[in-house]
Design a protein around this motif. Structure first.
Motif, mmCIF file in Angstrom:
data_model
loop_
_atom_site.group_PDB
_atom_site.id
_atom_site.type_symbol
_atom_site.label_atom_id
_atom_site.label_comp_id
_atom_site.label_asym_id
_atom_site.label_seq_id
_atom_site.Cartn_x
_atom_site.Cartn_y
_atom_site.Cartn_z
ATOM 1 N N TRP A 93 0.831 -1.206 0.000
ATOM 2 C CA TRP A 93 0.000 0.000 0.000
ATOM 3 C C TRP A 93 0.861 1.250 0.000
ATOM 4 O O TRP A 93 1.961 1.261 0.558
ATOM 5 C CB TRP A 93 -0.925 0.012 1.223
ATOM 6 C CG TRP A 93 -1.958 -1.064 1.176
ATOM 7 C CD1 TRP A 93 -1.850 -2.324 1.695
ATOM 8 C CD2 TRP A 93 -3.241 -1.000 0.554
ATOM 9 N NE1 TRP A 93 -2.986 -3.043 1.442
ATOM 10 C CE2 TRP A 93 -3.865 -2.253 0.742
ATOM 11 C CE3 TRP A 93 -3.930 -0.004 -0.135
ATOM 12 C CZ2 TRP A 93 -5.141 -2.534 0.258
ATOM 13 C CZ3 TRP A 93 -5.208 -0.278 -0.618
ATOM 14 C CH2 TRP A 93 -5.794 -1.529 -0.420
ATOM 15 N N LEU B 31 -8.681 6.907 5.787
ATOM 16 C CA LEU B 31 -8.559 6.265 4.482
ATOM 17 C C LEU B 31 -8.510 4.748 4.621
ATOM 18 O O LEU B 31 -9.134 4.025 3.837
ATOM 19 C CB LEU B 31 -7.313 6.774 3.751
ATOM 20 C CG LEU B 31 -7.330 8.247 3.331
ATOM 21 C CD1 LEU B 31 -5.982 8.646 2.739
ATOM 22 C CD2 LEU B 31 -8.451 8.537 2.346
ATOM 23 N N HIS C 97 -11.437 2.280 3.005
ATOM 24 C CA HIS C 97 -10.946 1.864 1.688
ATOM 25 C C HIS C 97 -11.730 0.708 1.086
ATOM 26 O O HIS C 97 -12.339 -0.089 1.789
ATOM 27 C CB HIS C 97 -9.457 1.513 1.765
ATOM 28 C CG HIS C 97 -9.163 0.143 2.306
ATOM 29 N ND1 HIS C 97 -9.147 -0.135 3.652
ATOM 30 C CD2 HIS C 97 -8.864 -1.025 1.673
ATOM 31 C CE1 HIS C 97 -8.850 -1.418 3.827
ATOM 32 N NE2 HIS C 97 -8.677 -1.984 2.645
ATOM 33 N N LYS C 98 -11.680 0.650 -0.240
ATOM 34 C CA LYS C 98 -12.194 -0.488 -0.995
ATOM 35 C C LYS C 98 -11.004 -1.315 -1.483
ATOM 36 O O LYS C 98 -9.879 -1.126 -1.026
ATOM 37 C CB LYS C 98 -13.058 -0.011 -2.168
ATOM 38 C CG LYS C 98 -14.381 0.607 -1.749
ATOM 39 C CD LYS C 98 -15.218 0.943 -2.968
ATOM 40 C CE LYS C 98 -16.578 1.514 -2.583
ATOM 41 N NZ LYS C 98 -17.363 1.885 -3.790
ATOM 42 N N GLY D 12 -8.189 0.883 -2.744
ATOM 43 C CA GLY D 12 -7.774 1.996 -1.907
ATOM 44 C C GLY D 12 -8.873 2.995 -1.638
ATOM 45 O O GLY D 12 -10.065 2.688 -1.692
ATOM 46 N N ALA D 13 -8.444 4.232 -1.369
ATOM 47 C CA ALA D 13 -9.375 5.310 -1.045
ATOM 48 C C ALA D 13 -8.763 6.644 -1.428
ATOM 49 O O ALA D 13 -7.546 6.824 -1.350
ATOM 50 C CB ALA D 13 -9.712 5.299 0.448
ATOM 51 N N ARG D 14 -9.621 7.552 -1.843
ATOM 52 C CA ARG D 14 -9.179 8.907 -2.150
ATOM 53 C C ARG D 14 -9.902 9.862 -1.205
ATOM 54 O O ARG D 14 -11.005 9.579 -0.752
ATOM 55 C CB ARG D 14 -9.463 9.257 -3.603
ATOM 56 C CG ARG D 14 -10.926 9.195 -3.971
ATOM 57 C CD ARG D 14 -11.132 9.387 -5.481
ATOM 58 N NE ARG D 14 -12.542 9.364 -5.823
ATOM 59 C CZ ARG D 14 -13.230 8.254 -6.100
ATOM 60 N NH1 ARG D 14 -12.626 7.073 -6.072
ATOM 61 N NH2 ARG D 14 -14.514 8.322 -6.402
ATOM 62 N N LEU E 200 -4.896 6.618 -0.693
ATOM 63 C CA LEU E 200 -4.309 5.347 -0.278
ATOM 64 C C LEU E 200 -4.510 4.383 -1.442
ATOM 65 O O LEU E 200 -5.646 4.142 -1.853
ATOM 66 C CB LEU E 200 -5.000 4.821 0.983
ATOM 67 C CG LEU E 200 -4.525 3.461 1.488
ATOM 68 C CD1 LEU E 200 -3.093 3.550 2.027
ATOM 69 C CD2 LEU E 200 -5.461 2.936 2.572
ATOM 70 N N TRP E 201 -3.414 3.859 -1.975
ATOM 71 C CA TRP E 201 -3.443 3.060 -3.197
ATOM 72 C C TRP E 201 -2.946 1.647 -2.927
ATOM 73 O O TRP E 201 -1.911 1.471 -2.280
ATOM 74 C CB TRP E 201 -2.529 3.667 -4.256
ATOM 75 C CG TRP E 201 -2.724 5.114 -4.564
ATOM 76 C CD1 TRP E 201 -2.298 6.174 -3.818
ATOM 77 C CD2 TRP E 201 -3.369 5.665 -5.709
ATOM 78 N NE1 TRP E 201 -2.642 7.355 -4.428
ATOM 79 C CE2 TRP E 201 -3.292 7.069 -5.588
ATOM 80 C CE3 TRP E 201 -3.994 5.099 -6.817
ATOM 81 C CZ2 TRP E 201 -3.828 7.922 -6.556
ATOM 82 C CZ3 TRP E 201 -4.519 5.942 -7.780
ATOM 83 C CH2 TRP E 201 -4.441 7.348 -7.644
ATOM 84 N N ARG E 202 -3.647 0.663 -3.486
ATOM 85 C CA ARG E 202 -3.081 -0.678 -3.554
ATOM 86 C C ARG E 202 -2.049 -0.640 -4.669
ATOM 87 O O ARG E 202 -2.352 -0.347 -5.824
ATOM 88 C CB ARG E 202 -4.170 -1.717 -3.832
ATOM 89 C CG ARG E 202 -3.650 -3.156 -3.782
ATOM 90 C CD ARG E 202 -4.798 -4.155 -3.823
ATOM 91 N NE ARG E 202 -5.553 -4.078 -5.064
ATOM 92 C CZ ARG E 202 -5.212 -4.701 -6.210
ATOM 93 N NH1 ARG E 202 -4.125 -5.445 -6.274
ATOM 94 N NH2 ARG E 202 -5.986 -4.580 -7.280
ATOM 95 N N MET F 204 -11.888 2.344 -5.784
ATOM 96 C CA MET F 204 -11.450 3.195 -4.678
ATOM 97 C C MET F 204 -12.652 3.889 -4.057
ATOM 98 O O MET F 204 -13.534 4.384 -4.764
ATOM 99 C CB MET F 204 -10.448 4.254 -5.152
ATOM 100 C CG MET F 204 -9.161 3.699 -5.710
ATOM 101 S SD MET F 204 -7.994 4.998 -6.216
ATOM 102 C CE MET F 204 -7.287 5.460 -4.613
#
Length: 197
Positions: A98, A117, A121-122, A125-127, A140-142, A170
């Protein structure tokens, strides 16, 4: 509805986007603007040191200065794509599953940004959305999904980060009462207590 899985600190790297040209500030490097005696990039790194496993900075200048400060810097692998190039570089260099991204000119991040976040998150991730609206660079990015998505977007010449996020799974997480702000103009610097323009 399933709750999102918890994410351990050891699984998250902080990625600071510091590759912009700061044209409206006469080319002054936003990463090294001093607020209350601390350069902006070091302020952000210190703030999230207890919540992440490490820090990467996407920057295309002053590599030695970052190294002297103990920060790992990555350069864009593509040119002319704005923040998408920075996201691509951070994704390629990240060694955790992540990545939390923040622009280096952020003024405030609230008390619970990363926790919020992670909690919302999904799969990818999440924005963040603050009181001023969507903030696509705060996310937050996978990492596996980010790498694939930035590669495809750059190949297609599509450089809008919000469009990239729309293609990923996301969540959008609203942070009540938070305004991130930014350091784009001399007036922004004065409002944040930064002198010297």
């Amino acid at each position: 509805m399933d709750r999102p899985a918890a994410i351990a600190r050891s699984a998250i790297t902080l990625g600071i986007l510091a590759g912009g040209g700061a044209v409206r500030l006469g080319g002054r490097d936003k990463a090294w603007l001093i607020r209350n005696g601390v350069p902006q990039v070091l302020r952000i790194a210190a703030r999230f040191a207890d919540e992440t496993a490490g820090v990467l900075v996407s920057a295309n200048a002053q590599s030695e200065r970052y190294g002297e400060a103990g920060l790992a810097v990555v350069r864009d692998r593509s040119t002319g794509a704005g923040p998408m190039s920075g996201l691509d570089a951070l994704g390629a260099a990240c060694r955790t599953p992540w990545l939390l991204t923040l622009p280096v000119d952020i003024v405030d991040y609230g008390d619970d940004l990363l926790r919020s976040l992670v909690a919302g998150h999904k799969a990818d991730g999440a924005r963040a959305r603050d009181e001023d609206g969507p903030q696509p660079l705060v996310g937050l990015w996978r990492v596996a999904a980010l790498r694939e998505a930035t590669s495809a977007a750059l190949a297609a010449g599509e450089f809008a980060v919000h469009a990239l996020q729309a293609r990923l799974d996301m969540a959008e997480v609203h942070l009540d009462g938070v305004r991130f702000g930014n350091l784009n103009t001399p007036a922004d610097l004065r409002a944040a207590g930064i002198a010297g323009l």
